[in-house]
Design an enzyme around this catalytic site. Structure first.
Site, PDB file in Angstrom:
ATOM      1  N   ASP A  92      -2.761   5.341 -28.904  1.00 33.51           N
ATOM      2  CA  ASP A  92      -2.784   3.884 -29.487  1.00 33.51           C
ATOM      3  C   ASP A  92      -1.408   3.436 -29.477  1.00 33.51           C
ATOM      4  OD1 ASP A  92      -2.624   5.386 -31.913  1.00 33.51           O
ATOM      5  OD2 ASP A  92      -3.453   3.820 -32.800  1.00 33.51           O
ATOM      6  N   ASP A 119       2.525   6.906 -27.782  1.00 36.53           N
ATOM      7  CA  ASP A 119       1.791   7.325 -26.774  1.00 36.53           C
ATOM      8  C   ASP A 119       1.898   6.583 -25.381  1.00 36.53           C
ATOM      9  OD1 ASP A 119       0.500   8.807 -28.700  1.00 36.53           O
ATOM     10  OD2 ASP A 119      -0.538   7.246 -29.335  1.00 36.53           O
ATOM     11  N   CYS A 178       0.898  -1.220   0.030  1.00 36.14           N
ATOM     12  CA  CYS A 178      -0.063  -0.038   0.002  1.00 36.14           C
ATOM     13  C   CYS A 178       0.973   1.313   0.070  1.00 36.14           C
ATOM     14  CB  CYS A 178      -0.888   0.055   1.223  1.00 36.14           C
ATOM     15  SG  CYS A 178      -0.103   0.368   2.719  1.00 36.14           S
ATOM     16  N   ASP A 230      -4.452  11.334 -29.078  1.00 34.94           N
ATOM     17  CA  ASP A 230      -3.782  11.297 -30.076  1.00 34.94           C
ATOM     18  C   ASP A 230      -4.307  11.364 -31.466  1.00 34.94           C
ATOM     19  OD1 ASP A 230      -1.123  10.525 -31.601  1.00 34.94           O
ATOM     20  OD2 ASP A 230      -1.862   8.476 -31.802  1.00 34.94           O
ATOM     21  N   CYS A 278       3.094   1.395   3.011  1.00 32.18           N
ATOM     22  CA  CYS A 278       4.215   0.781   2.898  1.00 32.18           C
ATOM     23  C   CYS A 278       5.300   1.586   2.003  1.00 32.18           C
ATOM     24  CB  CYS A 278       4.077  -0.787   2.305  1.00 32.18           C
ATOM     25  SG  CYS A 278       2.952  -1.596   3.278  1.00 32.18           S
TER      26      CYS A 278
END
Length: 722
Positions: free
Chosen positions: A618, A622, A34, A443, A37
């Site tokens: 995509d 990117d 977490c 994009d 931590c």
């Protein structure tokens, strides 16, 4: 392999030195789950003498330690981590994967044992419960049922509870108490009281409550493990795009295949058509065209010749190239993008959920209340047995199941709703972040547009004339022209000239298809990608191509603006097509010609301005920006690495999936807040009831299960209601 930090072992061989001469160390840390931590580890390691920085990636368990000088003390770092309760070893990707797989198998086995224990313990508990309805068992039969329930439930609870017991012990060893501490104490005390009641011929035993509680919690732990596995694969997928080996030429010009890791700057590498550039290099001889779409997003192949630099990951389309390597594989452009993706995933792991904040308050409060219940009950004359039963009831009835399910139950239901709309939710916190966005970045190629060139303003007669040459070429624009023409004959005596075009004989007449200068036409600047065709001695014909806008792009952009979001385009493509696509989509702000690093930097700059960015992309170019963004989406046609870097993947052809996902995310946030409110109210009422002795551990377990059911039913409202 394991290492003992206290054995005097020399870990200096695991130090690496950067270009600035400073040493760094990569460690595999186990047990960190977490944000608490993460903060504890980074803070403790960062305070060690000689340490300049410490950065932990919760997804992969990789801790990168930077030292202030050319040397450092790895053993001191490992010893400090061991003292905190987080064992660490020098980082090895193979060992990291083995450890991850081992943890997954342990969780699956613990979950199976808990399920077996819950079902079979209930078989013996139900006859005991029947006594609540006036069907008392005889003393001997009741005793047998209680012992059978313990014989099945106790071993299953102990085995299934090991992940929680280990986590709690590590936390206590480090001087802190996490959510697993009250769970572990509650389970252990429940088993102790159940055996005590069984031995003393008491009224109730609670073995079923202990093992059922662990079964519910293990489901959540395993789902979290699966989400981590998906998140860590993005950077690995990027690096997997590099060729595993390269063709290296020796001093006599003989070709040798070498592993990519052995290619050094200065080596001469041979790259044939159809192969990817293995490392960043400068062309010594040869000419070709490169498909840089994965790196830059440009739709048109780029002609390259001697003296130019090629980047790892680019696809060689037509000619044979001799490259002089200018960087090692780990220093290539592709590896740099992978590091950006990993850094982006790390930043996401810092997102502190509301449940974590509530847990920070919950743990000490519940411990205090349970301790006061035991001490106060004993002091008031209840006796240690009754006081302990009340304290255990407090721990069980206030178990964080409802709190822990408040968000996951909503996420699962919302994810199912989006799945029916063609959107796959991949990250546990994706919907939370998506609900917070205020700025959307698209994009161009493959997102606003369809991602493949199409012939525009075509003359059918001219297309038929050029088609035989187009069918013989592997060039993307030529393939688009051939697709427009359909099946048919091929040209004769075809010769493809790298970076220029293709020539051949059609009907006995020499013809050429390619760049304007190659065909003999006047070269001119054009806004669209183009090809020229002409027979020898005749005027050339120009074919123009464009990447078509998605049908609902303008509608989706308008919908996002109507929801108060701002929109812009970041693209690696040329300025003219980016401007055209943005204008047609109704987007006023756009930037073109960006490298992957520049895209990621642009997202960082927007975040620095206080914007919560949703990145929709995509391509490989990117991937880093997707990882850096507050939330990320990718179409189903996207590169696999980009899909892994994204939080959501939409398979639908239209962009309205982006607006629909945002709407569902907003609804999910409302449901989650309702669940948090209910869980808080439940604990405010349930804890005093347990303290006053109004509920025993068995009723507490039922109440705990009921609270979990309530938040789940509220989450299921998302299936039919907005």
């Amino acid at each position: 392999m394991t290492y003992d930090a206290g054995s005097g072992a020399d870990f200096s061989a695991f130090l690496a030195r950067g270009k600035d001469g400073r040493a760094s160390l990569d460690l595999l840390v186990r047990g960190a789950r977490c944000a608490g931590c993460l903060g504890k580890i980074e803070r403790a390691v960062g305070e060690l003498p000689g340490v300049d920085s410490a950065r932990l990636n919760l997804t992969s368990g990789k801790l990168t330690v930077g030292f202030a000088g050319p040397s450092g003390d790895p053993a001191a770092v490992i010893a400090a981590l061991d003292k905190l309760g987080y064992p660490a070893t020098p980082y090895d990707p193979g060992q990291a994967q083995i450890a991850h797989d081992r943890e997954g198998r342990r969780l699956i086995l613990a979950l199976a044992v808990a399920a077996f224990g819950a079902m079979n313990t209930m078989m013996f508990s139900v006859p005991l419960w029947a006594g609540l309805f006036g069907q008392e068992l005889g003393p001997a039969t009741k005793q047998v049922m209680m012992w059978l329930s313990g014989a099945v439930g106790a071993p299953c609870a102990i085995y299934a509870g090991v992940p929680f017991f280990q986590s709690a012990w590590r936390s206590l060893k480090g001087g802190r108490a996490n959510m697993d501490v009250p769970i572990s104490i509650g389970v252990i005390l429940t088993l102790v009281i159940s055996f005590s009641e069984t031995l003393l011929n008491g009224r109730d035993a609670y073995f079923d409550a202990a093992v059922s509680l662990l079964f519910l919690l293990l489901i959540g732990r395993w789902l979290d493990h699966q989400l981590r596995a998906k998140a860590r694969s993005a950077a690995g997928d990027l690096l997997a795009m590099q060729a595993p080996a390269a063709a290296v030429l020796d001093g006599q010009g003989h070709e040798h295949r070498r592993p990519l890791s052995e290619v050094q700057p200065g080596d001469i590498v041979l790259v044939r058509p159809g192969e990817r550039i293995p490392v960043d290099g400068r062309i010594e001889s040869g000419a070709s065209e490169l498909d840089n779409a994965l790196l830059t997003g440009e739709t048109a192949p780029v002609a390259v010749a001697a003296g130019q630099v090629c980047r790892a990951g680019a696809l060689n389309l037509s000619g044979v190239l001799r490259l002089q390597a200018v960087a090692r594989s780990e220093d290539s452009a592709l590896a740099a993008i992978a590091r950006l993706v990993e850094a982006g995933a790390q930043s996401k792991s810092r997102y502190v959920r509301l449940a974590d904040k509530a847990a920070a308050v919950y743990v000490p409060v519940v411990h205090t209340v349970a301790a006061l219940t035991f001490a106060g009950g004993w002091a008031l004359g209840l006796g240690p047995r009754e006081a302990l039963i009340r304290a255990v009831a407090v721990l069980i009835i206030t178990c964080p199941c409802a709190l822990g399910l408040a968000v996951p139950a909503v996420q699962i239901t919302a994810s199912a709703r989006l799945f029916r709309k063609g959107v796959l939710v991949k990250s546990g916190a994706a919907l939370e972040r998506l609900a917070e966005i205020d700025h959307v970045v698209f994009d161009k190629t493959g997102v606003l547009t369809e991602g493949r060139p199409r012939l525009i303003d075509n003359d059918p007669a001219a297309v038929d004339l050029a088609a035989p040459l187009a069918r013989a070429s592997s060039h993307p624009l030529a393939r688009a022209l051939a697709e427009e023409a359909g099946d048919g004959p091929l040209a004769d005596q075809v010769i493809e000239h790298a970076g220029l075009g293709v020539e051949g004989v059609i009907g006995g007449r020499p013809a050429r298809l390619g760049r304007a200068a190659f065909v003999g036409a006047d070269s001119r600047e054009a806004s669209e990608t183009e090809l020229w065709f002409g027979f020898e001695g005749e005027a050339a014909v120009r074919f123009r191509f464009s990447d078509q806008l998605r049908r609902d792009a303008a509608l989706a952009v308008a919908a996002l603006k109507a929801r108060g979001l701002t929109v812009e385009v970041l693209s690696g493509d040329l300025a003219a097509p980016v401007w055209s696509a943005a204008e047609r989509a109704g987007i006023e702000t756009w930037r073109a010609g960006l490298t992957p690093q520049e895209k990621a930097a642009a997202v960082d700059a927007l975040a620095a301005q206080g914007k919560k960015v949703l990145m929709v992309g995509d391509g490989l170019n990117d991937a880093a920006a997707l990882a850096k963004a507050h939330a990320a989406m990718a179409p189903g046609t996207a590169l696999e690495a980009s899909q892994n870097a994204a939080d959501l993947v939409f398979s639908a052809q239209g962009l309205m999936a982006v607006a629909d996902s945002y709407d569902v995310a907003l609804t999910a946030r409302r449901r989650a807040m309702e669940n948090f409110g209910f869980a808080t109210l439940y604990n405010v009422i349930a804890a005093p009831a347990a303290m006053l002795g109004l509920v025993n551990p068995f009723v507490a377990a039922l109440a705990m299960s009921g609270s979990s059911l309530a938040v789940t039913l509220n989450a299921l409202r998302m299936r039919t209601r907005p």
